[in-house]
Design a protein around this motif. Sequence first.
Motif, short mmCIF file in Angstrom:
data_model
loop_
_atom_site.label_atom_id
_atom_site.label_comp_id
_atom_site.label_asym_id
_atom_site.label_seq_id
_atom_site.Cartn_x
_atom_site.Cartn_y
_atom_site.Cartn_z
N THR A 75 0.83 -1.20 0.00
CA THR A 75 0.00 0.00 0.00
C THR A 75 0.86 1.25 0.00
N LEU A 76 0.53 2.16 -0.88
CA LEU A 76 1.16 3.47 -0.93
C LEU A 76 0.05 4.49 -0.66
N GLU A 77 0.12 5.15 0.49
CA GLU A 77 -0.95 6.08 0.90
C GLU A 77 -0.36 7.46 1.11
N LEU A 78 -0.91 8.43 0.38
CA LEU A 78 -0.47 9.81 0.48
C LEU A 78 -1.59 10.66 1.06
N SER A 79 -1.26 11.40 2.10
CA SER A 79 -2.25 12.28 2.74
C SER A 79 -1.69 13.70 2.74
N PHE A 80 -2.56 14.64 2.39
CA PHE A 80 -2.12 16.02 2.22
C PHE A 80 -3.26 16.93 2.65
N GLY A 81 -2.98 17.82 3.59
CA GLY A 81 -3.99 18.78 4.02
C GLY A 81 -3.40 20.17 4.06
N LEU A 103 3.41 10.43 3.86
CA LEU A 103 3.46 9.32 2.93
C LEU A 103 3.72 8.07 3.74
N ASP A 104 2.78 7.13 3.65
CA ASP A 104 2.84 5.89 4.41
C ASP A 104 2.91 4.74 3.41
N SER A 105 4.07 4.05 3.36
CA SER A 105 4.27 3.01 2.35
C SER A 105 4.51 1.67 3.04
N HIS A 106 3.84 0.62 2.53
CA HIS A 106 3.88 -0.69 3.15
C HIS A 106 4.33 -1.75 2.14
N GLY A 107 4.92 -2.82 2.66
CA GLY A 107 5.17 -4.02 1.88
C GLY A 107 6.16 -3.81 0.75
N LEU A 151 10.78 3.47 10.03
CA LEU A 151 11.72 2.97 9.02
C LEU A 151 11.97 1.49 9.26
N SER A 152 11.39 0.68 8.38
CA SER A 152 11.64 -0.76 8.40
C SER A 152 11.44 -1.27 6.98
N PRO A 153 11.95 -2.46 6.66
CA PRO A 153 11.76 -2.96 5.29
C PRO A 153 10.30 -3.07 4.89
N ASP A 154 9.39 -3.26 5.83
CA ASP A 154 7.98 -3.45 5.51
C ASP A 154 7.15 -2.17 5.61
N ARG A 155 7.70 -1.13 6.24
CA ARG A 155 6.91 0.10 6.35
C ARG A 155 7.83 1.30 6.52
N VAL A 156 7.54 2.34 5.75
CA VAL A 156 8.24 3.62 5.89
C VAL A 156 7.19 4.72 5.92
#
Length: 631
Positions: A424-430, A445-449, A487-492
């Motif tokens: 999952t690549l999730e971008l949030s902007f306000g 920016l929340d990136s998984h997997g 910061l980890s290989p599965d989530r940044v």
Amino acid sequence: MKSAKSILIPSLLPAILVITLCAAALPPSLIQPDLPAILKDRSRAAQLPPTDSAILHHLISIAILDSGRADRTEHLYRYLRSDNAWDDYGDPHLSYDEARQSLQVYALTHTLDGRAVQTDPKNGHNPMVPFGLDLAPDFSHYRQTVVTHLGIEPDAVTDLAWIIREQKSLYPWAWGEITLGGHEPILDKLVLVGAPSSQNLKVVSLEAAPEAEHWVENHRDIYGWRIKDQPARNLSEAGSKPSQELPRIAYSTCPDWNTLTRAINQRFTAAVEQQEGLKAELAKFESLPNAQQRLDSTVSFLKDRIVRVSWDELGMLINFRTAEKTFASGYGSPADLAVLTTAALKVLGFQPEVYLSAQNLMPLPGLTGKEGYLISICQDGLEAQIDPVSGQIHWHAPQDVALIGIYPAKEPQILPPAPAVGNTLELSFGFTMEADRTAEGWFTLDSHGAVSLYDEARSSDSEELIKKWTGKLFASPEIKEARVTELSPDRVVIQANLQFPATKDTLGEFLRLAMPWDVINAGGFAPHGLVLNYNTRDLPLFLDHAGAYKMNLLVNYPESWTPAAIPTAREIKAEGIALRRTVTGEKGVLRIQETVNFTSEQVSPQNWDAWRKVLLAACKASERTLLLKAE
């Protein structure tokens, strides 16, 4: 089983090929197809869908001899339909390794009025060292002969025959993979592979290639494949894997993978162990405080010190110079760079494992020549994958590839693709707009997997990483408090506060705000360069990853302003993809949430049009634009 005569078409070969085919120990019955019949097919080729050229007939014959030596003969009749074809095929380049091979060529052009214009070998066969290799003496034995076809005109047919004869093989076995389709339509293609019966030649047909016809002649096993009326395929389509989708055949005399990898390992190890000249140069890195700094410094040092030289020849992949020689010369092939990097890491106490990685593993023991090197480090708290050619360090384990272990020797292992769940690549902007059109906001920016930005976060500071994403906003913001919060290989997770100058993106009294980061440009899912304009594809589309892309946008604006146009709410899906966009809000506030789910990594040509329409809906600028009328 059909006889040899049923697969071949009798005629007469040019003298050069009669001699070379007999010398190559192929059966005397192997002779050139009927020239008048081939030239008559020119009218049939002219009726095909528009292409610049068409192959009327193509013969490939592989005569395996002893100790892995093999002579390769090709005879190619190509119909030139346009000026583009003249540019592409008027002066073909034939490559070979002069240190262990020789080349013979026969070339002429058949004009529409029946003339046969032969190329003069004295000035029409021009051998040269490929550009770049002429500056690397150890590789100047690689040659290209440029063959100049004379008499080219509209509707001409070029007639090119050549044989590459081996005096010495790279390894004591012969293997290869031959594709039967391509970017040109093919009216007729014939492939023959022969070897002494004592060598236990094995063959495989793949991806709708016909099964081989087999016969024995003069104590030689001969296998033949014929394929007709193959349409042109667009091999440059982004996200395609032609090497997996086109009909092809493979052959090998190597008994098994262990035998092959042990032989490569023996030569690789011998080259790695000659490393004395490196030790003094690398001593300065031994005192660095931790393993990661020693790894980073060593790889960067070699990247800056050694020039990569490469050529599309198997010798560049599995023929190794010593680590000392590569380091002293300042240049090296992909094989040399793998040896040198491995040797340097061993000097500094690492225990590297070395693999040849392949998107498409040969089904028999052998290499296609398109493999690349990967060096794996798993120690001292590090799990790193090094590309010795580019000097890149990756912190994600490879996925959906085949790894052929050569140091230590191992059989190939095929790694599974990353599961879609969790990618999952999730971008949030306000942000909040002020009456003077300045704004303040925040970004996450929340990136998984498999789409986690772990490699980028390890190699860049947080502000540089934020700039890569916020630079795509409607105005370039000033970045405040850029930070990596996980910061980890599965989530940044990366975050920043933003401050915007007064935006200049106006249409008269209207302020235009485009939704940032559409999925086609976000990366991680759709392959780079994917073209959505065309409603047909020749080959399946392979995504970088399956998973979900999400975008959340919150806009606060003065209540005196009026929304003149807002993004369109959408819910649409097709096989393998689904889009959902919601738009809500009240006076002074607008909330937009968008999700694109990629539920499959592969899109068939039949499903391409429906699939691309969903992606177009997610990217269409007119549906992603907010217009505010500033009172």
